[in-house]
Design an enzyme around this catalytic site. Sequence first.
Site, PDB file in Angstrom:
ATOM      1  N   SER A  40       0.802  -1.227   0.000  1.00 10.74           N
ATOM      2  CA  SER A  40       0.000   0.000   0.000  1.00 10.74           C
ATOM      3  C   SER A  40       0.835   1.277   0.000  1.00 10.74           C
ATOM      4  O   SER A  40       0.320   2.350  -0.323  1.00 10.74           O
ATOM      5  CB  SER A  40      -0.952   0.015   1.200  1.00 10.74           C
ATOM      6  N   ASP A 338      -3.396   8.503   7.770  1.00 11.72           N
ATOM      7  CA  ASP A 338      -4.488   7.670   8.268  1.00 11.72           C
ATOM      8  C   ASP A 338      -4.088   6.688   9.369  1.00 11.72           C
ATOM      9  O   ASP A 338      -4.834   5.774   9.684  1.00 11.72           O
ATOM     10  CB  ASP A 338      -5.132   6.894   7.113  1.00 11.72           C
ATOM     11  N   HIS A 341      -0.337   5.245   6.748  1.00  7.87           N
ATOM     12  CA  HIS A 341       0.271   5.880   5.580  1.00  7.87           C
ATOM     13  C   HIS A 341       0.442   7.378   5.822  1.00  7.87           C
ATOM     14  O   HIS A 341      -0.198   7.946   6.710  1.00  7.87           O
ATOM     15  CB  HIS A 341      -0.605   5.630   4.349  1.00  7.87           C
TER      16      HIS A 341
END
Length: 377
Positions: A40, A338, A341
């Site tokens: 991610s 978040d 990240h």
Amino acid sequence: MASLSKICFFLLLITLTFHSSPSAAQTKCGITSVYQFGDSLADNGNAIRLPGVSLVFSTSKLPYGETFFKRPTGRASDGRIINDFIVSSLNLSFLNAYLNRNTSFSQGANFAVSGATALNNAFWAARNVTLRPWNKHLAAQLAWFKSHLQSTCGSNCAQTLKNSLVVLGEFGGVDYFNCFFQNKQLPEIRRYVPPVIAEITRGIRDVIQLGAARILVPGVYPFGCLPVYLNKFYVPNPLAYDPLRCLGNLNVFASYHNIQLNIALKKLQLQFPKVRIVYGDYYGALTTVLSRASSFGFNQNTLLSACCGGGGRYNYGKACGSAGATTCPNPSQYINWDGIHLTDAAHHHMADIIVKDMLPKFGCNNFKDSGILMSSY
């Protein structure tokens, strides 16, 4: 006549300037394309294009992407990710996600998928570690890569890769995350570092055999500085935290992975002296941004807190994008987006550090800056 000749010469220069985009790209180390693998931290839209996955991935909806793109793109940030800044520094366009088939791949492709592990599903199943059912681990991404090359460059792939940059990772972060959050203990998790490194090493050998000549291999983040870990493993003892107020034992573990990765890369470099294999110090870049946060314009009072979330320690009580979650009005003052990240602003500063370290090691000593100077904010 003399003045007319000067005018014609001037117009010729303008014409050459505006019609020389291929050579302009080549001036950055002769790199004309980039191929990105990872999880991610690097995914720019693959996960949300997997069947059924967009329904469970927050990155498919706002506030993800709100700062720079003004819409969700599948990136786990309010804006750009590190890879976006790396390709920009090379005078290349943002990469397109491999699964976004109705687009151009003339300057490379992004194969990263959120939730991707280095090791495959069978390895983790044998150790009672549950993975996301759509896990596209490193070997799966490499299979995509080989299929992509066959369909785009055919017999000329070796030459294409000779003029490319391969960014392999980071990998390992999700492998360890799954272990930590499924109640595996630190001594057991440390035993998984060698097989993770071995799998990354196999991946590097794979792309070298295909013709890759420049490879950037990022290390993992300092886990102890991320809100998701700080919230989960909070302890009231101040001695458990380092000077940056990060959890010391988790950062020691992340450093252990990065040290072992560096050792493996040095061995590979000796075996493949004609290939430039460069370690990407994502750990060092993030700790540098944290330690110099004020000078970079970040708010010291929310240094380790998530911008998007709500409640709980480090503003990680609610997941970003979920019901009841809130978003800070000024993401550019936050390092973390978040809880896992980072923000567009943090990625920008980190990428500047990484690129300035990377380019000379790839033999790019003919220009002074990375091309992504902070003044472009």
